[in-house]
Design an enzyme around this catalytic site. Structure first.
Site, PDB file in Angstrom:
ATOM      1  N   GLU A   1      -2.230   7.471  -5.309  1.00  0.00           N
ATOM      2  CA  GLU A   1      -2.474   6.773  -6.570  1.00  0.00           C
ATOM      3  C   GLU A   1      -3.923   6.840  -7.037  1.00  0.00           C
ATOM      4  O   GLU A   1      -4.203   6.620  -8.220  1.00  0.00           O
ATOM      5  CB  GLU A   1      -2.074   5.302  -6.455  1.00  0.00           C
ATOM      6  CG  GLU A   1      -2.953   4.462  -5.554  1.00  0.00           C
ATOM      7  CD  GLU A   1      -2.557   2.990  -5.584  1.00  0.00           C
ATOM      8  OE1 GLU A   1      -3.412   2.173  -5.957  1.00  0.00           O
ATOM      9  OE2 GLU A   1      -1.411   2.652  -5.235  1.00  0.00           O
TER      10      GLU A   1
ATOM     11  N   ARG B 152       0.852  -1.189   0.000  1.00  0.00           N
ATOM     12  CA  ARG B 152       0.000   0.000   0.000  1.00  0.00           C
ATOM     13  C   ARG B 152       0.889   1.241   0.000  1.00  0.00           C
ATOM     14  O   ARG B 152       1.892   1.310   0.707  1.00  0.00           O
ATOM     15  CB  ARG B 152      -0.925   0.018   1.221  1.00  0.00           C
ATOM     16  CG  ARG B 152      -2.092  -0.963   1.139  1.00  0.00           C
ATOM     17  CD  ARG B 152      -3.084  -0.551   0.062  1.00  0.00           C
ATOM     18  NE  ARG B 152      -4.248  -1.428  -0.016  1.00  0.00           N
ATOM     19  CZ  ARG B 152      -4.355  -2.468  -0.831  1.00  0.00           C
ATOM     20  NH1 ARG B 152      -3.335  -2.774  -1.633  1.00  0.00           N
ATOM     21  NH2 ARG B 152      -5.456  -3.192  -0.860  1.00  0.00           N
TER      22      ARG B 152
ATOM     23  N   HIS C  40       0.131  -0.382  -9.979  1.00  0.00           N
ATOM     24  CA  HIS C  40      -0.656  -1.294  -9.152  1.00  0.00           C
ATOM     25  C   HIS C  40      -1.103  -2.519  -9.961  1.00  0.00           C
ATOM     26  O   HIS C  40      -2.282  -2.875  -9.984  1.00  0.00           O
ATOM     27  CB  HIS C  40      -1.880  -0.582  -8.562  1.00  0.00           C
ATOM     28  CG  HIS C  40      -2.342  -1.179  -7.262  1.00  0.00           C
ATOM     29  ND1 HIS C  40      -2.753  -0.427  -6.195  1.00  0.00           N
ATOM     30  CD2 HIS C  40      -2.439  -2.469  -6.859  1.00  0.00           C
ATOM     31  CE1 HIS C  40      -3.102  -1.222  -5.198  1.00  0.00           C
ATOM     32  NE2 HIS C  40      -2.918  -2.466  -5.582  1.00  0.00           N
TER      33      HIS C  40
END
Length: 332
Positions: free
Chosen positions: A264, A235, A296
């Site tokens: 993000e 994360r 991601h």
């Protein structure tokens, strides 16, 4: 019958959910819209909503969803730091997730980032496309006999450890809840500061909680070896980005591989190639030649998407049938 709206949907999400739903036959609508305070009112007429990592489910959003008739929030991911669980509990909204979809997918991506940073595959690829076969600037380092620090030894951390041991690395770990399997396969637990001090490569595999928020900061970076390779596929909020930029400029951090980023939500999963990105911090990160960022995609394999869809729909089906969802799938 439970009617579900699935938000933040991309074509690949819909493909795998439609395939999985052939055996569940649930009523699902799909929307590309993100769940936010501004959009929550749009999702009316549903009793369940399926959300992703960058959807927002804070107190205001949850109250709107409750008023809209939502009784179940199904996360199609493992992390749940984007949900106010205490508020959801007060409102009587059940929250479930997919705690394990493909630990190997994220673990393999982690090692891919390490190898790419070391061996500079991305730079070599571009050179050869231009008929440049010079090796200057492509010097790397072996993984063999390097000390790798793993913070977080859940399923993904454990899968990463197994791969790195196969490379001949020494693996040292930190987790407030040690897993005995870690010692059995040849790694060892150490206090967090010792992991910081010993690691040539440091990889983060822990959830984002108030305790782990900006775990990597100016103070912790100073405890690390000069030239450390830092990897984060967990994360974005685990890292203080400003502190990392300062450490890169000082050459204290020698390599940085990110599949996640603090801010993000405004960037990842979208095609922004024809737009000006206003996030100056992110843009500064991309200027460093020893920084590698992916959007991601650590989870993004066929096997993982299939598992995410099947697990999510199983949870929803159990909820619809008023059956108990297994405890490991419930966010609490």
């Amino acid at each position: 019958m439970t009617k579900m709206i699935m938000v933040s949907v991309k074509p690949y999400d819909q493909k795998y959910f439609e395939q999985a739903n052939q055996k569940f036959n649930l009523s699902i609508d799909y929307s590309p819209i993100h769940l936010t305070e501004e959009t929550a009112h749009l999702f009316q007429g549903y009793s369940a909503i399926c959300i992703f990592v960058n959807d927002i489910a804070n107190e205001k959003v949850l109250n709107i969803l409750k008023n809209n008739g939502i009784k179940l929030i199904a996360l199609r991911c493992a992390g749940f730091n984007n949900i106010d669980l205490e508020c959801a509990k007060k409102l009587g909204i059940t929250v479930c997730r997919v705690p394990e979809y493909s630990p190997q997918a994220v673990a393999e991506h982690t090692v891919g980032l390490i190898l790419t940073l070391s061996r500079k595959y991305h730079k070599a690829y571009n050179r050869v496309k231009e008929d440049n076969f010079a090796l200057d600037g492509l010097l790397g380092f072996n993984l063999y006999q390097k000390t790798v620090g793993i913070i977080g030894t859940g399923k993904i951390g454990l899968a990463t450890i197994k791969i790195l041991i196969g490379f001949g690395c020494k693996v040292v770990c930190y987790d407030p809840s040690p897993n005995p399997v870690v010692n059995e396969i040849g790694a060892e637990y150490l206090p967090l500061d010792q992991v910081f001090q010993q690691a040539d490569i440091l990889s983060l595999h822990c959830p984002l909680t108030p305790q782990t928020h900006q775990l990597i900061n100016t103070e912790s970076i100073q405890k690390m070896k000069k030239g450390v390779c830092l990897i984060n596929t967990s994360r974005g909020g685990l890292i203080d980005t400003q502190a990392i930029i300062a450490a890169l400029k000082q050459k204290h951090v020698g390599y940085l591989g990110l599949d996640v980023y603090e801010q993000e939500a405004d960037l990842f999963f979208e095609d922004l190639s024809d737009q000006i990105i206003e996030d100056d911090i992110f843009q500064r990160l991309l200027t460093f030649p020893n920084v590698l960022v992916t959007g991601h995609q650590g989870f993004f394999t066929q096997e993982a998407l299939q598992c995410i869809a099947e697990t999510s729909l199983t949870n929803i089906q159990k909820f619809e049938a008023q059956q108990a969802i297994p405890a490991e799938f419930i966010c609490s």
